[in-house]
Design an enzyme around this catalytic site. Structure first.
Site, PDB file in Angstrom:
ATOM      1  N   LYS A  46      77.550  33.902  -4.268  1.00  0.00           N
ATOM      2  CA  LYS A  46      77.318  34.940  -4.334  1.00  0.00           C
ATOM      3  C   LYS A  46      77.842  35.288  -6.220  1.00  0.00           C
ATOM      4  O   LYS A  46      77.383  36.764  -6.411  1.00  0.00           O
ATOM      5  CB  LYS A  46      78.263  35.541  -3.609  1.00  0.00           C
ATOM      6  N   GLU A 102      74.473  31.848 -13.937  1.00  0.00           N
ATOM      7  CA  GLU A 102      75.598  30.620 -12.718  1.00  0.00           C
ATOM      8  C   GLU A 102      76.713  31.903 -13.681  1.00  0.00           C
ATOM      9  O   GLU A 102      76.800  32.101 -14.680  1.00  0.00           O
ATOM     10  CB  GLU A 102      76.033  29.265 -13.138  1.00  0.00           C
ATOM     11  N   ASP A 103      77.587  31.358 -12.409  1.00  0.00           N
ATOM     12  CA  ASP A 103      79.060  32.939 -12.816  1.00  0.00           C
ATOM     13  C   ASP A 103      80.062  32.035 -13.842  1.00  0.00           C
ATOM     14  O   ASP A 103      80.668  31.944 -14.495  1.00  0.00           O
ATOM     15  CB  ASP A 103      79.581  32.664 -11.709  1.00  0.00           C
ATOM     16  N   ILE A 104      80.371  30.775 -13.651  1.00  0.00           N
ATOM     17  CA  ILE A 104      81.029  29.559 -13.751  1.00  0.00           C
ATOM     18  C   ILE A 104      80.493  28.403 -13.756  1.00  0.00           C
ATOM     19  O   ILE A 104      80.206  27.629 -12.653  1.00  0.00           O
ATOM     20  CB  ILE A 104      82.389  30.291 -13.256  1.00  0.00           C
ATOM     21  N   ASP A 106      82.891  24.635 -13.710  1.00  0.00           N
ATOM     22  CA  ASP A 106      84.341  23.614 -14.405  1.00  0.00           C
ATOM     23  C   ASP A 106      83.907  22.517 -13.595  1.00  0.00           C
ATOM     24  O   ASP A 106      84.150  22.164 -15.100  1.00  0.00           O
ATOM     25  CB  ASP A 106      85.153  24.434 -12.437  1.00  0.00           C
ATOM     26  N   ASP A 161      85.454  35.580  -6.745  1.00  0.00           N
ATOM     27  CA  ASP A 161      86.476  35.961  -5.218  1.00  0.00           C
ATOM     28  C   ASP A 161      87.392  35.251  -5.224  1.00  0.00           C
ATOM     29  O   ASP A 161      87.014  33.565  -6.112  1.00  0.00           O
ATOM     30  CB  ASP A 161      85.724  36.183  -4.316  1.00  0.00           C
TER      31      ASP A 161
END
Ligand code: 5GP
Length: 185
Positions: A46, A102-104, A106, A161
């Protein structure tokens, strides 16, 4: 910003900083794909839904949006598991120009998995656009369009989130360690 949620350590990226950078990324992407046909954007749910929504509204080239959902870390901010597709794309991507959104990033495990999986479907091209990457070892495919590099901390807001909370904050903030270590014990 007058009041910050007490669960948050500090704001890393303000709404204004994000919005300016998203517009720059969209302009760059529009220029790079101007001569191509339709650009097929694949948003990863999400976390990327807000970034994707802002990005596509700044694009000045023809485009289509689709989504994939992957297994996530669940409620844990510390451990990573194997990546699995929970919801797949609606259509084949063969011979299309694909931009993964994509958000992030890592460890890079997720984006590497996505690259490998989508490349196997024989797109015409495959690139990635990521809002933030955490500092550290880079052992994955290079990111083609990157918004920001951030410190290696757990961040929330702007789609991201922790246990389904903080996702709709308009900025990106560092979550206090005490919030997620409390849940882990
Ligand atoms: P990677 O596979 O690169 O280690 O992690 C990528 C995925 O982990 C992201 O798509 C996101 O779902 C989750 N993730 C990693 N770091 C963070 C973070 O700081 N905050 C949030 N909310 N999710 C993160």
């Amino acid at each position: 910003m007058s009041k910050i949620n007490p669960d948050l350590e500090r704001v890393l990226l303000t709404q204004e900083e994000i919005s300016l950078r998203v517009a720059e990324l969209a302009q760059q992407i529009s220029e790079d794909y101007r001569q191509n046909g339709n650009l097929y954007l694949v948003g990863i749910l999400k976390g990327a839904f807000i970034f994707l929504a802002d990005l596509v509204r700044e694009l000045t080239i023809p485009h289509t949006v689709d989504f994939m959902a992957l297994s996530s870390y669940g409620n844990s901010a510390t451990s990573s598991g194997a990546v699995r597709i929970l919801m797949d794309l609606r259509a084949p991507i063969e011979n299309r120009d694909i931009l993964l959104v994509e958000d992030i990033v890592d460890t890079g495990q997720t984006i590497s998995y996505l690259h490998k999986t989508l490349q196997g479907r024989r797109p015409r091209s495959l690139k990635s656009c990521v809002l933030v990457q955490k500092e550290g070892d880079v052992s994955h495919e290079p990111i083609d369009y990157l918004g920001f590099t951030i410190p290696n901390v757990w961040v929330v807001g702007y789609g991201l989130d922790y246990a389904e909370t903080y996702r709709t904050l308009p900025y990106l903030a560092e979550l206090k360690r005490s919030v997620y270590t409390k849940d882990a014990s």
